[in-house]
Structure formats: C-alpha cells, structure tokens
Design a protein around this motif. Structure first.
Motif, PDB file in Angstrom:
ATOM      1  N   HIS A  77      -1.519  39.550  -3.419  1.00 44.83           N
ATOM      2  CA  HIS A  77      -2.806  39.859  -4.466  1.00 44.83           C
ATOM      3  C   HIS A  77      -2.128  41.093  -5.114  1.00 44.83           C
ATOM      4  CE1 HIS A  77      -6.253  40.426  -6.608  1.00 44.83           C
ATOM      5  NE2 HIS A  77      -6.894  41.478  -5.994  1.00 44.83           N
ATOM      6  N   LEU A  78      -1.613  42.109  -4.432  1.00 41.54           N
ATOM      7  CA  LEU A  78      -1.094  43.171  -4.930  1.00 41.54           C
ATOM      8  C   LEU A  78       0.202  43.042  -5.938  1.00 41.54           C
ATOM      9  CD1 LEU A  78      -0.983  46.080  -2.171  1.00 41.54           C
ATOM     10  CD2 LEU A  78      -2.577  45.752  -3.836  1.00 41.54           C
ATOM     11  N   HIS A  79       0.952  41.957  -5.551  1.00 42.58           N
ATOM     12  CA  HIS A  79       2.145  41.686  -6.098  1.00 42.58           C
ATOM     13  C   HIS A  79       1.752  41.224  -7.678  1.00 42.58           C
ATOM     14  CE1 HIS A  79       6.074  40.670  -7.103  1.00 42.58           C
ATOM     15  NE2 HIS A  79       5.844  39.307  -7.293  1.00 42.58           N
ATOM     16  N   ARG A  80       0.480  40.165  -7.585  1.00 41.23           N
ATOM     17  CA  ARG A  80       0.236  39.806  -8.883  1.00 41.23           C
ATOM     18  C   ARG A  80      -0.414  40.504  -9.761  1.00 41.23           C
ATOM     19  NH1 ARG A  80      -1.810  35.734  -5.335  1.00 41.23           N
ATOM     20  NH2 ARG A  80      -3.983  36.459  -5.230  1.00 41.23           N
ATOM     21  N   LEU A  81      -1.096  41.640  -9.466  1.00 43.50           N
ATOM     22  CA  LEU A  81      -1.740  42.703 -10.240  1.00 43.50           C
ATOM     23  C   LEU A  81      -0.561  43.804 -10.707  1.00 43.50           C
ATOM     24  CD1 LEU A  81      -4.792  43.645  -8.135  1.00 43.50           C
ATOM     25  CD2 LEU A  81      -4.647  42.520 -10.262  1.00 43.50           C
ATOM     26  N   GLU A  82       0.493  43.849  -9.629  1.00 45.81           N
ATOM     27  CA  GLU A  82       1.802  45.003 -10.191  1.00 45.81           C
ATOM     28  C   GLU A  82       2.519  44.144 -11.376  1.00 45.81           C
ATOM     29  OE1 GLU A  82       2.161  47.199  -5.934  1.00 45.81           O
ATOM     30  OE2 GLU A  82       3.465  45.393  -6.211  1.00 45.81           O
ATOM     31  N   GLN A  83       2.414  42.813 -11.235  1.00 41.43           N
ATOM     32  CA  GLN A  83       3.552  41.936 -12.102  1.00 41.43           C
ATOM     33  C   GLN A  83       2.502  41.885 -13.539  1.00 41.43           C
ATOM     34  OE1 GLN A  83       6.435  42.214 -10.689  1.00 41.43           O
ATOM     35  NE2 GLN A  83       6.563  39.996 -11.745  1.00 41.43           N
ATOM     36  N   ARG A  84       1.312  41.733 -13.436  1.00 41.65           N
ATOM     37  CA  ARG A  84       0.653  41.722 -14.652  1.00 41.65           C
ATOM     38  C   ARG A  84       0.369  43.189 -15.353  1.00 41.65           C
ATOM     39  NH1 ARG A  84      -5.822  40.989 -13.720  1.00 41.65           N
ATOM     40  NH2 ARG A  84      -4.986  38.932 -12.531  1.00 41.65           N
ATOM     41  N   LEU A  85       0.376  44.206 -14.471  1.00 34.47           N
ATOM     42  CA  LEU A  85       0.495  45.245 -14.999  1.00 34.47           C
ATOM     43  C   LEU A  85       1.750  45.805 -15.659  1.00 34.47           C
ATOM     44  CD1 LEU A  85      -0.884  48.078 -15.594  1.00 34.47           C
ATOM     45  CD2 LEU A  85      -0.338  48.758 -13.084  1.00 34.47           C
ATOM     46  N   ALA A  86       2.833  45.478 -15.116  1.00 32.91           N
ATOM     47  CA  ALA A  86       4.200  45.536 -15.521  1.00 32.91           C
ATOM     48  C   ALA A  86       4.254  44.777 -16.897  1.00 32.91           C
ATOM     49  CB  ALA A  86       5.375  45.182 -14.733  1.00 32.91           C
ATOM     50  N   GLY A  87       3.849  43.690 -16.988  1.00 32.90           N
ATOM     51  CA  GLY A  87       3.778  42.833 -18.071  1.00 32.90           C
ATOM     52  C   GLY A  87       2.967  43.276 -19.379  1.00 32.90           C
ATOM     53  N   LEU A  88       1.914  44.112 -19.091  1.00 32.07           N
ATOM     54  CA  LEU A  88       1.079  44.809 -20.057  1.00 32.07           C
ATOM     55  C   LEU A  88       1.878  46.140 -20.551  1.00 32.07           C
ATOM     56  CD1 LEU A  88      -2.273  44.241 -18.317  1.00 32.07           C
ATOM     57  CD2 LEU A  88      -1.691  43.336 -20.652  1.00 32.07           C
ATOM     58  N   ARG A  89       2.480  46.609 -19.877  1.00 37.89           N
ATOM     59  CA  ARG A  89       3.108  48.095 -20.177  1.00 37.89           C
ATOM     60  C   ARG A  89       4.416  47.696 -20.799  1.00 37.89           C
ATOM     61  NH1 ARG A  89       2.383  51.284 -14.407  1.00 37.89           N
ATOM     62  NH2 ARG A  89       0.315  51.925 -14.828  1.00 37.89           N
ATOM     63  N   ARG A  90       5.463  46.583 -20.430  1.00 32.79           N
ATOM     64  CA  ARG A  90       6.452  46.417 -20.892  1.00 32.79           C
ATOM     65  C   ARG A  90       6.581  44.657 -21.102  1.00 32.79           C
ATOM     66  NH1 ARG A  90       7.241  49.689 -16.840  1.00 32.79           N
ATOM     67  NH2 ARG A  90       7.561  48.001 -15.465  1.00 32.79           N
ATOM     68  N   PRO A  91       5.732  44.394 -22.367  1.00 33.06           N
ATOM     69  CA  PRO A  91       5.613  42.660 -22.613  1.00 33.06           C
ATOM     70  C   PRO A  91       6.876  42.042 -22.878  1.00 33.06           C
ATOM     71  CG  PRO A  91       4.561  44.286 -24.248  1.00 33.06           C
ATOM     72  CD  PRO A  91       5.072  45.295 -23.289  1.00 33.06           C
ATOM     73  N   GLY A  92       7.599  42.939 -23.341  1.00 27.02           N
ATOM     74  CA  GLY A  92       9.006  42.056 -24.063  1.00 27.02           C
ATOM     75  C   GLY A  92       8.773  41.239 -25.233  1.00 27.02           C
ATOM     76  N   SER A  93       9.803  40.431 -25.399  1.00 25.77           N
ATOM     77  CA  SER A  93       9.909  39.341 -26.574  1.00 25.77           C
ATOM     78  C   SER A  93       8.759  38.352 -26.619  1.00 25.77           C
ATOM     79  CB  SER A  93      10.994  38.927 -26.841  1.00 25.77           C
ATOM     80  OG  SER A  93      12.158  40.138 -27.105  1.00 25.77           O
ATOM     81  N   GLY A  94       8.508  37.787 -25.451  1.00 22.36           N
ATOM     82  CA  GLY A  94       7.588  36.845 -25.436  1.00 22.36           C
ATOM     83  C   GLY A  94       8.285  35.642 -25.648  1.00 22.36           C
ATOM     84  N   ALA A  95       7.481  34.390 -25.533  1.00 22.29           N
ATOM     85  CA  ALA A  95       8.091  33.015 -25.749  1.00 22.29           C
ATOM     86  C   ALA A  95       8.444  32.860 -27.153  1.00 22.29           C
ATOM     87  CB  ALA A  95       7.072  31.994 -25.459  1.00 22.29           C
ATOM     88  N   ARG A  96       9.484  32.139 -27.271  1.00 25.55           N
ATOM     89  CA  ARG A  96      10.293  31.827 -28.745  1.00 25.55           C
ATOM     90  C   ARG A  96       9.317  30.815 -29.180  1.00 25.55           C
ATOM     91  NH1 ARG A  96      13.753  27.984 -30.881  1.00 25.55           N
ATOM     92  NH2 ARG A  96      15.642  28.949 -32.211  1.00 25.55           N
ATOM     93  N   LEU A  97       8.996  31.057 -30.554  1.00 29.16           N
ATOM     94  CA  LEU A  97       8.182  30.418 -31.363  1.00 29.16           C
ATOM     95  C   LEU A  97       8.682  29.493 -32.190  1.00 29.16           C
ATOM     96  CD1 LEU A  97       5.250  32.733 -31.948  1.00 29.16           C
ATOM     97  CD2 LEU A  97       5.452  31.143 -30.278  1.00 29.16           C
ATOM     98  N   GLY A  98       9.910  29.840 -32.691  1.00 24.01           N
ATOM     99  CA  GLY A  98      10.526  29.213 -33.800  1.00 24.01           C
ATOM    100  C   GLY A  98      11.911  29.988 -34.339  1.00 24.01           C
ATOM    101  N   SER A  99      12.542  29.139 -35.002  1.00 19.02           N
ATOM    102  CA  SER A  99      13.632  29.926 -36.118  1.00 19.02           C
ATOM    103  C   SER A  99      13.878  29.085 -37.418  1.00 19.02           C
ATOM    104  CB  SER A  99      14.988  29.732 -34.928  1.00 19.02           C
ATOM    105  OG  SER A  99      15.521  28.677 -34.968  1.00 19.02           O
ATOM    106  N   LEU A 100      14.471  30.040 -38.201  1.00 15.25           N
ATOM    107  CA  LEU A 100      15.027  29.442 -39.489  1.00 15.25           C
ATOM    108  C   LEU A 100      15.852  30.257 -39.891  1.00 15.25           C
ATOM    109  CD1 LEU A 100      14.066  26.919 -41.369  1.00 15.25           C
ATOM    110  CD2 LEU A 100      12.823  28.723 -42.566  1.00 15.25           C
ATOM    111  N   GLY A 101      17.080  29.891 -40.330  1.00 12.18           N
ATOM    112  CA  GLY A 101      18.080  30.598 -40.937  1.00 12.18           C
ATOM    113  C   GLY A 101      18.389  31.731 -40.117  1.00 12.18           C
TER     114      GLY A 101
END
Length: 257
Positions: A77-101
């Motif tokens: 449970h702690l790990h899930r919350l820590e991972q969620r918090l890390a994702g909120l603080r450093r969300p990164g690029s996220g999923a790829r939605l598409g590309s063109l040129g």
C-alpha cells in the motif's frame, strides 16, 4: 537378485536398530508379544504428545503467516502511494498519442525533431495554430515562454515521389489532436497540486496506520502464549513422562520421546 537381497538385509538391519532404539532394554522388550501392551501404551502417549505439538505448530505457523501477509499488504500500500506521488511530482512525457512529420505527440509534451536537433515542448500553456498554404501547411507551436516553432508539411504529391507529403486534412487533424492534448494537460496541471497534497496526506496516514500489522502481531503473541499454557499440552507431556517412567521401571532404560 543380489541387489534385492542386499536391500532386504540392509532394510531389515535398519528396522532392527530403529526398533531397539524406540523400545530400549533388550530384544524381548522390543519384539516380544509379552510386552506388546506396554509398547502400545508408550506409543499412545508419544502420539498424543506429538499431535499436541503439531497442532500448536500449525496454529503458530498460521499466525506467523498472518503477520507476513499484513506486513506485505502494508508495504504494498505504501509503495502504491509512493509511486502515485512520484508520478504526480514527475509525470514525465506520458503515453505516445501520435506523430506526423517532425512532431511526435505525447500526453504531456510534443517532441520536435528538426534539422537542428530535437527538443521537448511541454503542452501546458502551449498555443497551437494550424495554417494551410499553397506549398506547405504549417503548425505553429508557441510555448509558455513565447518561443515559436513552425513545423512544415509539404503538400500532397504524386505517389511515386520519394519525398514525404501531407494533405491539408491530415495536418489539420493532427493540429486538433495537439490542441486537445494541450487542453487535457492544462486541466491535469491545474488539478495536480491538489492531487499531490491529497496523496501526501494519504501516504502520511498510511504510514501511521499500523492497526492491521499490530493486530496480526497480537494474534501471534496470543497464539504463542496459549500454546505455552495449553492444558492439553501439559496433560500430554505428563502422560508421556509417566509412560517413559513406567518403561524405565520395567526395563531400566529411558525410552526416547
């Protein structure tokens, strides 16, 4: 046949040694029918004592497994919350939605791969504008600092050409895709501080909430205490000691438990 005979002889020898050890005092006490009732009484006392010990071991093992399970659930449970918090603080690029040129769109950034290099542009606060042209179509990206990047897309050409070409609809649709991703990210950025604060609170509460772990440890402690003071165990031990003394009085030898 030779190996079979050897196996039988070795097995018989082991059995005789075990029998003499289990019922010490001489061959008669170990094998004679005259002492069968004494042997059965000793075995019954041994069986009762072993069963009580096994039952106590099973109960303690179950309680110990409960502690292990409670600890694992707490840490998970702690790990899930820590991972969620890390994702909120450093969300990164996220999923790829598409590309063109030269543009590659992700949930939170758009990658610009131009002739001078690649750079990542955050979607939050990004202004996106599509402009159709006679020779090229353009998507203008203006970031939060005011810097502008123009992505160019050559118009549709014959299929046998080696150059990559794009029609107006395709480029316009991709511009809309970026605009919608920007809108989503703007909403996410606005919500993120509240989500971080909420998750930090949940994490703090989760670290302090050791009720399940404490209850599991209490059950283990109670189980061990109950086993130590189990009247059936004491009774079985007493009966076994009585049977051992009776055998010793009969043979002069103390039998194993």
């Amino acid at each position: 046949m030779v190996w079979l005979i050897v196996a039988v002889v070795v097995g018989s020898g082991i059995y005789l040694v075990w029998r003499r050890h289990r019922y010490p005092g001489g061959w008669a006490f170990a094998f004679s029918r005259a002492y069968e009732s004494e042997r059965l009484g000793l075995d019954a006392a041994r069986g009762s004592a072993r069963e009580v010990v096994r039952r106590a071991a099973r109960a303690e093992s179950a309680a110990l497994a409960g502690v292990t399970s409670a600890d694992a659930a707490f840490e998970a449970h702690l790990h899930r919350l820590e991972q969620r918090l890390a994702g909120l603080r450093r969300p990164g690029s996220g999923a790829r939605l598409g590309s063109l040129g030269e543009l590659v769109l992700f949930e939170r950034v758009v990658m610009v791969n131009s002739a001078v290099g690649s750079r990542s542009v955050e979607l939050a606060g990004l202004d996106v504008r599509f402009e159709a042209g006679q020779q090229v179509h353009s998507i203008y990206l203006t970031d939060a600092t005011g810097r502008v990047h123009r992505a160019k897309f050559s118009l549709q050409a014959p299929a046998d050409s080696d150059q990559e070409y794009f029609d107006e609809v395709t480029v316009g649709d991709f511009a809309v895709l970026i605009q919608n991703a920007v809108a989503d990210e703007n909403v996410a950025v606005a919500r993120r501080p509240r989500q971080i604060k909420k998750t930090e609170k949940e994490l703090g509460e989760a670290r302090e909430d050791t009720r399940a772990r404490d209850a599991a440890r209490d059950r283990l402690r109670e189980t061990r205490q109950r086993n130590r003071h189990d009247p059936q165990r004491k009774s079985a031990e007493s009966e076994l000691e009585t049977a051992q003394r009776a055998w010793e009085g009969l043979t002069g030898r103390v039998p194993p438990r």
